[in-house]
Structures are given as C-alpha cells and as structure tokens.
Design an enzyme around this catalytic site. Structure first.
Site, short mmCIF file in Angstrom:
data_model
loop_
_atom_site.label_atom_id
_atom_site.label_comp_id
_atom_site.label_asym_id
_atom_site.label_seq_id
_atom_site.Cartn_x
_atom_site.Cartn_y
_atom_site.Cartn_z
N ALA A 181 -2.89 1.64 5.81
CA ALA A 181 -3.48 2.45 5.01
C ALA A 181 -3.06 2.12 3.41
CB ALA A 181 -2.10 3.79 5.36
N HIS A 182 -2.85 3.11 2.26
CA HIS A 182 -2.74 2.92 1.34
C HIS A 182 -1.78 2.36 0.53
CE1 HIS A 182 -1.71 7.45 0.53
NE2 HIS A 182 -1.09 6.95 1.13
N ASN A 183 -1.38 1.53 -0.30
CA ASN A 183 -0.51 0.96 -1.01
C ASN A 183 -0.26 -0.25 0.15
OD1 ASN A 183 -0.82 4.08 -2.62
ND2 ASN A 183 -0.42 1.51 -3.62
#
Length: 331
Positions: A241-243
């Site tokens: 997922a993001h980051n």
C-alpha cells in the site's frame, strides 16, 4: 544453451573440489537428482535427500565437503544451492527476445522520451513523456511506461507490466507479467455520508536488483514515495500500500498484504498470506510465519506466527493448550 563444460571447468568456476569424477567429463545440463543422467549436474543441499543423491545417475553432484555420498561423482563446494543456481544460469540461460531496437509501428514512444542504446521494445508498448529508459532494458509486448518514469540499466518488464507516472527503477530490476507499479493508494475520507477520495500524488521508488512477481500491485505514496529496498524479492500477488517502506533484501511471499505507511527493516521475511496492519515497524531480520497477521511493532530478530502474530514458541504453546482443551471437552 551452452555446449557443455567439463567437470574441471566447473570446479574452477565454482572454486570446488572434484571427488570420484574424471576432470574431462562433459556436463551439458542441470537436472533433478531422480531424473539426472551421466551428462547432468544435480545437487544436494538438504540432508533428507542424501539417499536420493546416493542413488542418482547424475554425472556430477554438487554437495558440501561433509556430505557422505560414497563413490558418487561429486563437486564439493561451500554452498551447493548457490552453485546450483549458477549452473542453471550457465547451462539453461533465458532465451533473449529478438526485438532489435526501440522502434516499431505498433508501439507508441513519445518524442520527449530518452531511450538509451541497446533497449529492446516489443509490440504494443507505450512510453510516455520525458520517460528515461536505461541501457539494455527489455520491454515486452503490452508494457506501459508512464510520464516521467525512470528505468536504470538492464531492467526487464514482462508482458502487461504498467508503470504509472514518476515510477523510478534502479538497475537490474525485473518485473513479471501484469504487475502494476504506482497505482493510486487506497485513501478516502468519510464526510456527510460519502467517501471522498484523497488524491495520491506521490510515486514509487524501486532500488536495484529487485525482482517482482506477476500480478503484484505497489501503490504510490499519498505525497512522498513508496519504496522497495535493494535486493528485495517479491512473489506473485502481493499488495503493497501507499507510503510503505520496504528495506533491503526482504522476502515477501505470495498473497502477502502490507497496509499503508508500514516500514520493514532489512532482511525481513513475510511468508505466504501474511497481513500487516498500517503504521507499524517490523525490525531487521524478523520472520513472520504464513497466514499470520501482524498488528503491532516487532523488534529486530522477531519470529512470530498466528493471529494476532506473537512469538512462535508462545503460539505453539497456545495451540497445544487449545488441543488439550478440545480433548477434555469431548470427555
């Protein structure tokens, strides 16, 4: 495929010692122990297969000096499994594509893209504005490289790989079919009964020597990057997922999912179907067993299993207690 190497040539390449094998014996292929013939090389890296090695018809078996293979032809090396990998690369190299240059009427390459010498571009490839493709990269049919993407040297993108804008790859990155790098992260805010999208304007950075399996998704960051560290290997059907920040030389096995803003140290192993919640840290050289769910930070060197994940010894004791309880309830 190579025309073959003599046993002595192999010994020289692998810095090993020949035992019970004429140095002039010609080897032409790598085979499993039970299928090998006199021209075949096989290996023993696990003691439970010693009897198979002793019965094998292989022309040469890679093994450790302490392995007892009797009269079998042996090449004794410190790390048989690593030597086996080298032999596969020498005797059974991947067939290179026959695309000769970065051209083709069925592909779409923006005029502002920079294509280095030796790049091979297959049919139906699209390369966006200001993209930079390093020397000797191979883009298989159907690959999409978005605007402002950067690929280092010797990268291979297999059919159907998609790089969204601003994705950055180091050298020697290999991404298998139908994986998507840099798609929107899953971010929404609930307001007055509706889910409003949080724009995802970051990017993905993949360091050198990373291999990514088929159907993997790595989301770009909300603002900054999602990062994959040098030497990490990602199996098929993994979601990042993001980051998320993945350290160097990690192993992420099939169907693992990592939630947003989690960080992994170096040499972390997540076995199959592991789930990791967001905003936690997993320390260096930690190992998470299959089907486990990690819900809190793990210190370096952890070995955890279960749901929620806890130290493996504790999980084993819990399972044993549950088994005994079930037996008592039956009485």
């Amino acid at each position: 495929m190579t025309q073959g190497l003599t046993a002595q040539e192999l010994a020289s390449r692998l810095h090993g010692t020949l035992v019970n094998c004429p140095p002039e014996r010609l080897l032409t292929k790598v085979q499993p122990l039970e299928e090998a013939n006199r021209e075949g090389i096989s290996f023993l890296a696990n003691a439970q297969y010693r009897s198979d090695a002793q019965a094998s018809a292989a022309g040469l078996i890679l093994c450790r000096p302490e392995d007892d293979l009797g009269s079998q032809a042996q090449l004794q090396v410190a790390e048989p499994y690593l030597a086996f990998a080298h032999c596969i690369a020498w005797f059974h190299p991947e067939v290179e594509s026959d695309w000769r240059s970065a051209s083709g009427s069925s592909s779409s390459i923006d005029t502002s893209a920079q294509i280095a010498p030796g790049v091979q571009v297959g049919p139906q490839v699209s390369i966006g504005k200001r993209a930079r493709i390093g020397a000797r990269c191979v883009l298989y049919p159907g690959v999409h490289v978005g605007d402002d993407c950067v690929l280092g040297e010797d990268c291979i993108l297999y059919p159907g790989v998609v790089l969204y804008r601003k994705s950055i790859l180091g050298d020697h990155v290999r991404i298998h079919a139908n994986s998507v790098i840099g798609s929107d992260g899953y971010g929404y805010v609930l307001h007055e009964g509706q889910h409003h999208k949080i724009p995802q304007v970051g990017w993905v950075e993949i360091a050198s020597d990373v291999e990514i399996g088929s159907c993997v998704t790595i989301d770009r960051g909300v603002l900054g990057p999602t990062r994959i560290g040098r030497g990490t290997k990602i199996d098929n059907q993994v979601q990042i997922a993001h980051n998320v920040q993945v350290g160097e030389h990690c192993l992420l096995v099939s169907q693992t999912g990592i939630s947003g803003s989690t960080t992994l140290g170096n040499f972390v192993t997540l076995a199959g179907k592991v789930g990791v919640v967001g905003h936690i840290h997993i320390g260096d050289r930690s190992m998470v067993g299959g089907n486990s769910v990690v819900t809190k930070d793990l210190p370096a060197g952890s070995f955890v299993t279960g749901y929620p994940a806890r130290p493996h010894a504790e999980w084993l004791a819990t399972q044993a207690s549950l088994s005994q309880l079930a037996k008592k309830n039956k009485k």
